[in-house]
Design a protein around this motif. Structure first.
Motif, mmCIF file in Angstrom:
data_model
loop_
_atom_site.group_PDB
_atom_site.id
_atom_site.type_symbol
_atom_site.label_atom_id
_atom_site.label_comp_id
_atom_site.label_asym_id
_atom_site.label_seq_id
_atom_site.Cartn_x
_atom_site.Cartn_y
_atom_site.Cartn_z
ATOM 1 N N HIS A 1 34.620 39.352 34.788
ATOM 2 C CA HIS A 1 35.551 39.747 35.847
ATOM 3 C C HIS A 1 35.150 39.236 37.225
ATOM 4 C CE1 HIS A 1 37.575 42.336 32.979
ATOM 5 N NE2 HIS A 1 36.411 42.835 32.646
ATOM 6 N N GLU B 1 36.185 36.923 38.957
ATOM 7 C CA GLU B 1 37.320 36.545 39.798
ATOM 8 C C GLU B 1 37.917 37.748 40.535
ATOM 9 O OE1 GLU B 1 38.900 37.943 35.976
ATOM 10 O OE2 GLU B 1 37.384 36.448 36.449
ATOM 11 N N GLN B 2 37.571 38.964 40.118
ATOM 12 C CA GLN B 2 38.076 40.159 40.777
ATOM 13 C C GLN B 2 37.243 40.559 41.990
ATOM 14 O OE1 GLN B 2 38.445 43.244 37.848
ATOM 15 N NE2 GLN B 2 39.924 42.094 36.639
ATOM 16 N N TYR B 3 36.111 39.902 42.176
ATOM 17 C CA TYR B 3 35.256 40.226 43.316
ATOM 18 C C TYR B 3 35.963 39.870 44.621
ATOM 19 C CZ TYR B 3 31.577 39.769 46.792
ATOM 20 O OH TYR B 3 30.833 39.867 47.939
ATOM 21 N N ASN B 4 35.989 40.809 45.547
ATOM 22 C CA ASN B 4 36.601 40.619 46.854
ATOM 23 C C ASN B 4 35.490 40.296 47.854
ATOM 24 O OD1 ASN B 4 37.824 40.825 49.349
ATOM 25 N ND2 ASN B 4 38.967 42.689 48.843
#
Length: 187
Positions: free
Chosen positions: A56, A58-61
């Motif tokens: 996941h 790509e979900q890191y902000n």
């Protein structure tokens, strides 16, 4: 290997996935161990954390700290683990009391390898905890019973007892500490 090609930028520094694992494993292990109090399970939680990170990423902000995000993942996996462990113990009709001298026995119970010795220990611990709860002053007994036996949230207890949540939190903590001290004296 695919992991070797992954690069993550944190605070303007580029890290490989392996470097992230190396950098954060000790911190995440300590955090997981704090929650589950068991070495093997803490190691499994850390491994699961990195697996989720890998799946996941790509979900890191990037507006938030990477470490905070990683710690949140570890915390949630630890809570999930504890929920499963608690449900398994409740399904077997037991309450769980952690004591290092019972680690091997508790390991057997968690892994569904119940022996006569472990059944006896769990039954004794369950009885000791229930008896200790009954000896608490009424305000602590209610908070502890609702929080740890019936597994209500602090908000639900506050609503049910018509008492501020901070009071419930304090009563549950103090009640738990009284029980812990009583059990430590009797063991």
């Amino acid at each position: 290997m695919y992991c070797e090609n992954i690069r993550i930028i944190i605070d303007d520094t580029m890290y490989s996935f392996e470097e992230i694992v190396e950098l954060y494993t000790p911190k995440l292990f300590n955090m997981a161990y704090y929650y589950v109090q068991h070495k093997q399970d803490a190691e499994d939680i850390v491994q699961e954390t990195f697996f989720k990170l890998f799946r996941h990423i790509e979900q890191y902000n990037i507006e938030y700290k990477f470490s905070s995000w990683l710690y949140q993942i570890t915390k949630h996996i630890s809570y999930d683990y504890l929920r499963v462990r608690k449900n398994r113990a409740l399904k077997n009709g037991t309450l769980y009391y952690q004591d290092p001298k019972y680690d091997n026995i508790m390991d057997n119970i968690w892994r569904n390898e119940i022996t006569p010795e472990s059944q006896y220990i769990v039954k004794e611990a369950d009885t000791a905890i229930k008896n200790a709860i009954q000896t608490l002053p009424e305000k602590y007994k209610n908070a502890v019973s609702l929080r740890y036996v019936k597994d209500l949230t602090l908000t639900e207890i506050s609503d049910q007892m018509k008492v501020p949540m901070a009071t419930i939190k304090t009563q549950a903590f103090r009640g738990r500490e009284i029980i812990r001290r009583k059990l430590a004296k009797s063991m």
